[in-house]
Structures are given as C-alpha cells and as structure tokens.
Design a protein around this motif. Sequence first.
Motif, PDB file in Angstrom:
ATOM      1  N   ALA A  30      52.064  62.006  72.662  1.00 16.51           N
ATOM      2  CA  ALA A  30      51.929  60.554  72.540  1.00 16.51           C
ATOM      3  C   ALA A  30      50.456  60.169  72.566  1.00 16.51           C
ATOM      4  N   ARG A  31      50.139  59.069  71.878  1.00 23.03           N
ATOM      5  CA  ARG A  31      48.779  58.555  71.881  1.00 23.03           C
ATOM      6  C   ARG A  31      48.596  57.622  73.078  1.00 23.03           C
ATOM      7  N   ILE A  32      47.353  57.502  73.536  1.00 31.94           N
ATOM      8  CA  ILE A  32      47.045  56.635  74.678  1.00 31.94           C
ATOM      9  C   ILE A  32      47.482  55.201  74.392  1.00 31.94           C
ATOM     10  N   THR A  33      47.251  54.739  73.175  1.00 31.20           N
ATOM     11  CA  THR A  33      47.624  53.366  72.831  1.00 31.20           C
ATOM     12  C   THR A  33      49.137  53.155  72.937  1.00 31.20           C
ATOM     13  N   THR A  45      43.881  52.948  82.415  1.00 33.41           N
ATOM     14  CA  THR A  45      44.850  53.440  83.400  1.00 33.41           C
ATOM     15  C   THR A  45      45.577  54.663  82.854  1.00 33.41           C
ATOM     16  N   VAL A  46      45.967  54.601  81.599  1.00 38.21           N
ATOM     17  CA  VAL A  46      46.660  55.736  80.975  1.00 38.21           C
ATOM     18  C   VAL A  46      45.744  56.950  80.922  1.00 38.21           C
ATOM     19  N   ARG A  47      44.467  56.751  80.598  1.00 35.59           N
ATOM     20  CA  ARG A  47      43.520  57.875  80.553  1.00 35.59           C
ATOM     21  C   ARG A  47      43.419  58.547  81.924  1.00 35.59           C
ATOM     22  N   ARG A  48      43.360  57.737  82.980  1.00 38.82           N
ATOM     23  CA  ARG A  48      43.285  58.301  84.337  1.00 38.82           C
ATOM     24  C   ARG A  48      44.549  59.093  84.656  1.00 38.82           C
ATOM     25  N   ASP A  49      45.707  58.540  84.247  1.00 37.69           N
ATOM     26  CA  ASP A  49      46.972  59.245  84.486  1.00 37.69           C
ATOM     27  C   ASP A  49      47.020  60.565  83.725  1.00 37.69           C
ATOM     28  N   TYR A  63      42.571  64.881  72.003  1.00 39.41           N
ATOM     29  CA  TYR A  63      41.802  63.704  71.611  1.00 39.41           C
ATOM     30  C   TYR A  63      42.744  62.533  71.303  1.00 39.41           C
ATOM     31  N   GLY A  64      42.557  61.438  72.026  1.00 40.88           N
ATOM     32  CA  GLY A  64      43.331  60.224  71.786  1.00 40.88           C
ATOM     33  C   GLY A  64      44.701  60.190  72.432  1.00 40.88           C
ATOM     34  N   GLY A  65      45.068  61.244  73.175  1.00 43.54           N
ATOM     35  CA  GLY A  65      46.404  61.246  73.769  1.00 43.54           C
ATOM     36  C   GLY A  65      46.716  62.528  74.518  1.00 43.54           C
ATOM     37  N   ALA A  66      47.964  62.952  74.465  1.00 47.98           N
ATOM     38  CA  ALA A  66      48.385  64.159  75.182  1.00 47.98           C
ATOM     39  C   ALA A  66      49.612  64.748  74.514  1.00 47.98           C
ATOM     40  N   THR A  67      49.802  66.060  74.697  1.00 49.02           N
ATOM     41  CA  THR A  67      50.970  66.745  74.171  1.00 49.02           C
ATOM     42  C   THR A  67      51.641  67.530  75.289  1.00 49.02           C
TER      43      THR A  67
END
Length: 272
Positions: A30-33, A45-49, A63-67
């Motif tokens: 998912a992307r951070i946005t 907040t999402v980046r910190r999580d 980059y830009g999110g997480a998998t």
Amino acid sequence: MADHEAGGPAMLPAQRQDRIVAEIERVGGARITQLAELLGVSEMTVRRDIDALARQSLIKKVYGGATAPTRSTSDEPGFEAKSHRELAAKDQIGAMAASLIEPSTTVAVSAGTTTYATAVHLAKIPGLTVVTNSVRVADYLHAHGDRTQTVLLTGGVRTPSDALVGPVAVQTINDLHVDALLLGVHGMDPKAGLTTPNLMEADMNRAMIAATSRLIVLADHTKWGVVGLCAMAQLADVSVLVSDEGLSVEARDALSNLVGELLVADPKEAAV
C-alpha cells in the motif's frame, strides 16, 4: 488538527499499526497516501507507523509506501514481532478458549502470542493445573493466576517464540496426561494441516498433542492457508478450533468439515 479515524474516535497507535499490517497483508502492499486516507490520519503519522513496523520486520518499507515481507516456510518471527499482530482477535479467541476449560482440571498450553492472550483469561479459573513450555505464560500465571492454581513449566532450550523445546521438554510431557491442550499454530491448511517453522517446537507440540484426548487449537484468521516447514497434526485431529470473525466463509466451510467443532469468537463477549 489532530489525527482521527474517519467517522470514529482516534485509534491507538497499536490499533492503527495492526490495521496497516492487515491491509498490507490483504493486498500485498500500500502507498502512504492510501493508508493515510484509509485511517484518517496524516501521512507523517503513517510514515512513523511504517518505520516502527519495518523495524519489527512486520512489513517491508519501500519508496512511497510498504509491502508485505517475503516469507518462507522456515521463517519464524520472534515473540515481540508477533505480539503486535491481531491483538483484538487474539483476546477474543483467548476468552472463548478459556471458557472451554473447567475449574480443577489439567490443561497444557503451548507457546505463542495467542496462547499468551489466553493466559490472561485462564488466570481467573480456580484449581487449574497448567503445564506449559511457554516462559511467558508461566510468568503471567505465577504473577496473576488464581492462588489455587498450580503451574508446571517444562525445561528445555528457548526458541524465538519463547518456547522451551528439546529432549528435556519432550520428556516432561511424555510422562503426563492432561485433560485438554490449548495449542497455538503458525499456520493451518486443508492439506498441510497444523504447521510451524521450528523443527524442535514441532517435536514438542506433537508430544503435547499425544498427551491429551482433547486438542483445542487457537488460530486467528490470518493463519488460514499458511504453511510452515513442519507438520504437527492434521485438521481431523482437532477437537475444537477457535478463530475470529475475520475468518472467511470459504475457510469456515472447509474447517467445519474437517475439525470436530469450529467456534468463532464474538467480539462483544470478549469485551465483557
């Protein structure tokens, strides 16, 4: 303006992170946005999580999110990493599983975060004799259990899941018979059955299964379809399987035909 979940009260960080992991495991990434919109919080907040979850190897930061992290059948996250997953479901499962245990009986409890959540509810049952290879479960019951309880902790070598395993642990269980076993699992699958990634833990769990005629398996919905390296038992060997309402209709149908009894924990009952 403070972060808040859209349409509801603010979520605790642990609840928010649990939701992030669940969403990433559901779709693979998912992307951070997207996560910020889903949770009704800021992108910061999402980046910190994501940073916190990546440090625990629960997700992979990109980059830009997480998998979702790459898993193999021999992967075994430690107790701390697993303890942040599906917290509410584990408590609901634990409450229902404990309700199946009668006072003044003997119960074996395997290691794991779901069985640890169950120990919180087992602590209230008088006269219980608990045999466990979980350092965490034994510590909790020693500190908080009803004073009429007896807790027997096996010896053995400690694993990343804080389980005691090996010949000493197996020999302890081989000499005992218990009324019921509360077993946590790494995965449950129609063909592979109940599995774990740890060879020595599999040996110990097989010995615990052999020591009882009532196998009660505790497994939240994320364990369905997961296959670890070592098989411990087939689903047909399970007397009762306790899961949560996140379990899919497909999984419920399959399990209902394979295990002795399928119980789905009610969130309202656990909250009482």
